[in-house]
Design a protein around this motif. Structure first.
Motif, PDB file in Angstrom:
ATOM      1  N   UNK A   1      22.239  41.366  30.150  1.00  0.00           N
ATOM      2  CA  UNK A   1      22.691  41.561  31.578  1.00  0.00           C
ATOM      3  C   UNK A   1      22.835  42.916  31.920  1.00  0.00           C
ATOM      4  N   UNK A   2      23.424  43.662  31.061  1.00  0.00           N
ATOM      5  CA  UNK A   2      23.466  45.207  31.448  1.00  0.00           C
ATOM      6  C   UNK A   2      22.281  45.962  31.564  1.00  0.00           C
ATOM      7  N   UNK A   3      21.435  45.669  30.641  1.00  0.00           N
ATOM      8  CA  UNK A   3      20.206  46.536  30.504  1.00  0.00           C
ATOM      9  C   UNK A   3      19.148  46.099  31.669  1.00  0.00           C
ATOM     10  N   UNK A   4      19.399  44.817  32.348  1.00  0.00           N
ATOM     11  CA  UNK A   4      18.613  44.351  33.288  1.00  0.00           C
ATOM     12  C   UNK A   4      18.970  45.009  34.821  1.00  0.00           C
ATOM     13  N   UNK A   5      20.546  45.202  34.744  1.00  0.00           N
ATOM     14  CA  UNK A   5      21.153  45.721  35.988  1.00  0.00           C
ATOM     15  C   UNK A   5      20.694  47.032  35.903  1.00  0.00           C
ATOM     16  N   UNK A   6      20.835  47.845  35.066  1.00  0.00           N
ATOM     17  CA  UNK A   6      20.741  49.091  34.802  1.00  0.00           C
ATOM     18  C   UNK A   6      18.874  49.353  35.139  1.00  0.00           C
ATOM     19  N   UNK A   7      18.233  48.660  34.666  1.00  0.00           N
ATOM     20  CA  UNK A   7      16.781  48.810  35.003  1.00  0.00           C
ATOM     21  C   UNK A   7      16.430  48.574  36.247  1.00  0.00           C
ATOM     22  N   UNK A   8      17.138  47.813  37.212  1.00  0.00           N
ATOM     23  CA  UNK A   8      16.904  47.442  38.391  1.00  0.00           C
ATOM     24  C   UNK A   8      17.604  48.748  39.156  1.00  0.00           C
ATOM     25  N   UNK A   9      18.715  49.241  38.464  1.00  0.00           N
ATOM     26  CA  UNK A   9      19.455  50.366  39.387  1.00  0.00           C
ATOM     27  C   UNK A   9      18.395  51.761  39.497  1.00  0.00           C
ATOM     28  N   UNK A  10      17.786  51.806  38.277  1.00  0.00           N
ATOM     29  CA  UNK A  10      16.919  52.877  37.985  1.00  0.00           C
ATOM     30  C   UNK A  10      15.528  52.680  38.900  1.00  0.00           C
ATOM     31  N   UNK A  11      15.317  51.367  39.236  1.00  0.00           N
ATOM     32  CA  UNK A  11      14.015  51.404  40.028  1.00  0.00           C
ATOM     33  C   UNK A  11      14.646  51.626  41.503  1.00  0.00           C
ATOM     34  N   UNK A  12      15.631  51.497  41.865  1.00  0.00           N
ATOM     35  CA  UNK A  12      16.042  51.622  43.105  1.00  0.00           C
ATOM     36  C   UNK A  12      16.410  53.140  43.295  1.00  0.00           C
ATOM     37  N   UNK A  13      16.710  53.796  42.343  1.00  0.00           N
ATOM     38  CA  UNK A  13      17.055  55.190  42.587  1.00  0.00           C
ATOM     39  C   UNK A  13      15.844  55.960  42.360  1.00  0.00           C
ATOM     40  N   UNK A  14      14.804  55.512  41.763  1.00  0.00           N
ATOM     41  CA  UNK A  14      13.375  56.177  41.742  1.00  0.00           C
ATOM     42  C   UNK A  14      12.620  56.033  42.918  1.00  0.00           C
ATOM     43  N   UNK A  15      12.777  54.799  43.639  1.00  0.00           N
ATOM     44  CA  UNK A  15      12.179  54.617  44.680  1.00  0.00           C
ATOM     45  C   UNK A  15      12.788  55.373  46.003  1.00  0.00           C
ATOM     46  N   UNK A  16      14.175  55.518  45.737  1.00  0.00           N
ATOM     47  CA  UNK A  16      14.707  56.214  46.954  1.00  0.00           C
ATOM     48  C   UNK A  16      14.589  57.785  46.873  1.00  0.00           C
ATOM     49  N   UNK A  17      13.984  58.055  45.547  1.00  0.00           N
ATOM     50  CA  UNK A  17      13.999  59.575  45.092  1.00  0.00           C
ATOM     51  C   UNK A  17      15.112  60.225  44.710  1.00  0.00           C
ATOM     52  N   UNK A  18      16.028  59.495  44.398  1.00  0.00           N
ATOM     53  CA  UNK A  18      17.355  60.084  43.775  1.00  0.00           C
ATOM     54  C   UNK A  18      17.120  60.561  42.315  1.00  0.00           C
ATOM     55  N   UNK A  19      16.056  59.963  41.718  1.00  0.00           N
ATOM     56  CA  UNK A  19      15.882  60.211  40.355  1.00  0.00           C
ATOM     57  C   UNK A  19      14.505  60.576  40.259  1.00  0.00           C
ATOM     58  N   UNK A  20      14.066  61.641  39.583  1.00  0.00           N
ATOM     59  CA  UNK A  20      12.617  62.000  39.541  1.00  0.00           C
ATOM     60  C   UNK A  20      12.377  62.814  38.446  1.00  0.00           C
ATOM     61  N   UNK A  21      11.200  62.795  37.931  1.00  0.00           N
ATOM     62  CA  UNK A  21      10.716  63.149  36.422  1.00  0.00           C
ATOM     63  C   UNK A  21      11.180  64.581  36.263  1.00  0.00           C
ATOM     64  N   UNK A  22      11.556  65.093  35.093  1.00  0.00           N
ATOM     65  CA  UNK A  22      11.730  66.431  34.911  1.00  0.00           C
ATOM     66  C   UNK A  22      10.608  66.963  33.998  1.00  0.00           C
TER      67      UNK A  22
END
Length: 484
Positions: A61-82
């Motif tokens: 449950x924690x893993x899926x919730x975090x993966x969903x959050x990462x997906x949202x952050x990447x899509x919004x540009x809040x997380x980008x590759x280094x």
């Protein structure tokens, strides 16, 4: 205790890679567009690890919730590759470990970048096959509308770029529509053939942690898992075939582009380009250039090159995975990006074309396009076609020597050519009569063209239905990848 590395493969090495190797190995920015697909594979794999007992229900449950959050952050540009993120897999694992600590590192058990990238590519292409087909359908709709308006419009048909026989403009446009329809059919057939999930193949031999491959495959919208783990990670005919379908699409668009360039030329003046879908010259004020058609024609060569490049990469590659295969995405993404630019502009250009129907009708009988009608009339009088062909050819020669077309013949001319020619033959020297006579299935007779239009609409509707049925699975519902 060894230091945790951001790399997915560094434990065996005493030192990190050189700056040169790092630069060479890092995925181009455009490759990170596969983030939604990679996260979808991670969700499916996490569920598989829970079934295998590697993750508890709470950890899942924690893993899926975090993966969903990462997906949202990447899509919004809040997380980008280094710069340290070698590829999309490294990028996601870094974010997962940063947010979940050691739990984030559990997800790598039982999978490899080999099956991840094969899985990502299939999911991505299945989605793109549908969105691309939707764009092709808009071109087909534009051709269909034009053909509907020009069922009865006369034009000369060509073979060898020489006037051949009168045809309906609607019929000619539908020839292009039919070829584009087959391009969609190829994508539909491609989708059926590669409706297999590579996840669980691991590096090449499969994984000890996968207990229900069917569940993982279905979780990602596939009918079933790949039949062979080596084939799943080492084969790229899934890419080569897709590139063939898109290269063929490019070729078909290019053929129509060539005709539009010819028709819009001053020498033909059959078609007028809308101002919004043409350009001018920086030095010659009078120019109105068919840039969309020309760019399409040029870009089709790039698509052909991408197919050839993919085949050349594959031709001597031993099983199983080899790093050469990363080139598949370079070829794919360029072709897809080109088509997503071309197709909307192309549909607009076709939809707004205006035809000079009077000029086309006037040109329809020019160049002796009704010579076959003379031969056919002679056959109906009982003369073998081989002899009728000779008489018809002599009729053309007679006209050429006098600088007239067939419709310039009189009853007095006929016996000078051949005694078999009677005044009644002059009645068949009529382009509309010739059009109506070609009434076999698939012919240019207006009655048949209208039947073709009706059947084609049904085909388009069926293709639209396929486009709407997106394979289930989180990847296809995920947010868009970050802007490139």
């Amino acid at each position: 205790m060894s230091k945790q590395s951001n790399l997915l493969w560094g434990g065996r090495f005493a030192s990190g890679p050189s700056a040169e190797l790092t630069a060479l190995s890092r995925s181009p920015a455009s490759f990170f567009r596969l983030s939604p697909e990679d996260l979808a594979g991670s969700r499916a794999h996490a569920r598989e690890l829970e079934r295998a007992g590697v993750l508890t229900a709470d950890e899942l449950g924690r893993m899926l919730e975090t993966l969903d959050a990462i997906g949202a952050d990447v899509a919004a540009g809040r997380e980008t590759p280094t710069p340290a993120d070698e590829d999309v897999h490294t990028f996601h694992e870094r974010l997962l470990i940063e947010r979940l600590g050691p739990l984030g590192g559990k997800l790598r058990a039982g999978r490899s970048r080999n099956d991840q990238t094969a899985n990502n590519t299939r999911i991505y292409l299945r989605r793109k096959a549908r969105s691309l087909s939707a764009l092709v359908l808009k071109v087909q709709d534009a051709l269909l509308a034009q053909a509907q308006d020009h069922v009865d419009t006369l034009m000369p048909g060509f073979t060898h770029l020489q006037p051949a026989q009168p045809v309906s403009l609607g019929h000619h446009l539908m020839a292009h529509a039919q070829s584009l329809s087959r391009d969609i059919s190829r994508l539909i057939d491609w989708d059926r053939r590669f409706d297999r999930g590579p996840l669980g193949a691991g590096a090449l031999a499969g994984t000890a942690f996968v207990g229900d491959s069917m569940a993982s495959a279905r979780d990602l919208g596939f009918a079933r898992p790949c039949e062979n783990s080596i084939d799943a990670v080492a084969s790229r005919d899934v890419v080569a075939e897709f590139l063939f379908a898109t290269a063929m699409l490019g070729v078909n668009l290019s053929r129509l582009s060539e005709e539009i360039c010819i028709w819009a030329s001053r020498q033909f003046a059959w078609a007028r380009l809308d101002d919004a879908y043409s350009t001018g010259s920086s030095i010659m004020p009078q120019k109105k250039n068919p840039d969309i058609a020309e760019l399409t024609r040029g870009m089709s060569g790039t698509m052909i090159g991408n197919l050839a490049g993919m085949l050349a990469t594959l031709k001597a590659m031993p099983l199983a995975y080899n790093r050469d295969l990363v080139e598949d995405k370079r070829n794919l993404f360029e072709t897809l990006d080109l088509l997503e630019l071309i197709l909307p502009a192309f549909a607009g250009m076709v939809a707004t074309l205006r035809f000079d129907t009077e000029r086309m009708a006037m040109d329809a009988p020019r160049g002796f396009t009704l010579a076959t009608e003379v031969a056919d009339w002679l056959v109906r009088q009982g003369i073998p076609f081989s002899h009728a062909h000779e008489i018809s050819g002599a009729t053309v020669r007679y006209c050429e020597e006098r600088g007239i077309e067939l419709d310039g013949l009189t009853a007095d001319d006929l016996p000078k050519i051949d005694d078999a020619l009677k005044p009644e033959v002059l009645k068949v020297i009529d382009p509309r009569r010739a059009l109506a006579a070609r009434s076999g299935v698939g012919g240019t007779a207006p009655v048949r063209v209208r039947e073709q239009l009706a059947e084609f609409r049904k085909t388009c509707d069926a293709q639209r239905d396929w486009v709407k049925v997106v394979p289930s699975g989180a990847a296809l519902d995920a947010a868009k990848a970050p802007a490139q």
